[in-house]
Design an enzyme around this catalytic site. Structure first.
Site: not given
Ligand code: NAD
Length: 250
Positions: A145, A132
């Site tokens: 985070y 991120s």
């Molecule tokens: P999201 O919430 O849409 O999806 C996350 C997925 O992870 C979900 O399907 C959830 O069920 C699964 N998950 C969460 N905890 C879990 C656990 N304990 N065991 C198994 N599965 C688990 O999130 P996203 O936005 O797609 O984020 C995905 C990655 O991208 C993360 O690492 C997040 O930090 C990173 N990220 C997201 C953003 C953003 O703006 N959305 C920005 C930078 C980085």
């Protein structure tokens, strides 16, 4: 280029049932890979697996034993699963801080430890860690985070150094705010923590520091992940690709 550039390859995507992970499952599968997804959400995992011909493993990745149920013999590992918790540092729940480090640093470490030997054996592999902008910058109220993403960036560099002689790369993709459920869920919490409106959260908190004034789409992140998995990216390792609309350029 072949329509199946990843034909014959096998991938494991954590958190593959939603958001960025789901888009990665789709992109890797479309490129010809056999894709395993690991996620705690039973219903969504099944739905994504059906939609993209993937294999779902329903498991809570905060449990260190969970990785033992996942395939070790893969060519591509995408460490993506992550969660957010917003609270001032002085009030941050200790259990939640520890849980976030387990999910977002310890589990990627355990999966690298488990999956790298088969990649080394074949002399080819790709590790992609979804970091991120918070892997290189901080924001208030995100102590767990920001700590976890900085930790993941360090782990990525060590993996790159050790894996390079074996034909395996390890890179981070570091997005700004992406249009996913994780971001939607933050809007109310951020408004409460900062004492501002939900509209102001989007305009000032999410987009305030980026030059590109829109959220990133999950498919845009998956496109970079897919490129990193291709043969063209063999020399790129130990890097973190900022997909942040010039946030970190300023
Ligand atoms: P999201 O919430 O849409 O999806 C996350 C997925 O992870 C979900 O399907 C959830 O069920 C699964 N998950 C969460 N905890 C879990 C656990 N304990 N065991 C198994 N599965 C688990 O999130 P996203 O936005 O797609 O984020 C995905 C990655 O991208 C993360 O690492 C997040 O930090 C990173 N990220 C997201 C953003 C953003 O703006 N959305 C920005 C930078 C980085």
């Amino acid at each position: 280029m072949s329509s199946s550039p990843l034909g014959g390859r096998t991938a494991l995507v954590t958190g593959g049932a939603s958001g960025i992970g789901r888009a990665c499952v789709a992109a890797l599968s479309d490129a010809g890979a056999t894709v395993h997804l690991a996620d705690a959400d039973h219903a969504a995992s099944g739905e994504v697996a059906d939609a993209h011909g993937a294999i779902a493993h329903v498991t809570d990745l905060t449990d260190p034993g969970s990785v033992e149920s996942l395939p070790a013999d893969v060519d591509i590992l995408v460490n993506n699963a992550g969660v957010q918790h917003i609270a001032p540092l002085t009030e941050f729940p200790v259990e939640e801080f520890t849980r976030i480090q387990r999910l977002m640093v310890t589990t990627p470490f355990l999966l690298m430890r488990r999956c790298l030997p088969a990649m080394y054996g074949r002399g080819w592999g790709r590790v992609v860690n979804i970091s991120s902008v918070h892997g290189v910058r901080a924001s208030p109220y995100k102590s767990a985070y920001v700590s976890a993403k900085h930790g993941l960036e360090g782990l990525n560099k060590v993996a790159a150094l050790e894996a390079a002689p074996h034909g395996v790369t390890s890179n981070c993709v570091a997005p700004g705010y992406v249009r996913t459920p994780l971001v939607s869920a933050q809007i109310a919490d951020q408004a409460a923590s900062r004492g501002i409106s939900t509209d102001a959260v989007v305009d000032e908190v999410f987009l305030g520091r980026t030059a590109v004034k829109r959220l990133i789409e999950p498919e845009e992140v998956a496109a970079v992940v897919l490129w990193l998995c291709g043969s063209e990216a063999a020399h790129l390792t130990g890097a973190s690709i900022p997909l942040d609309g010039a946030w970190t350029a300023s």
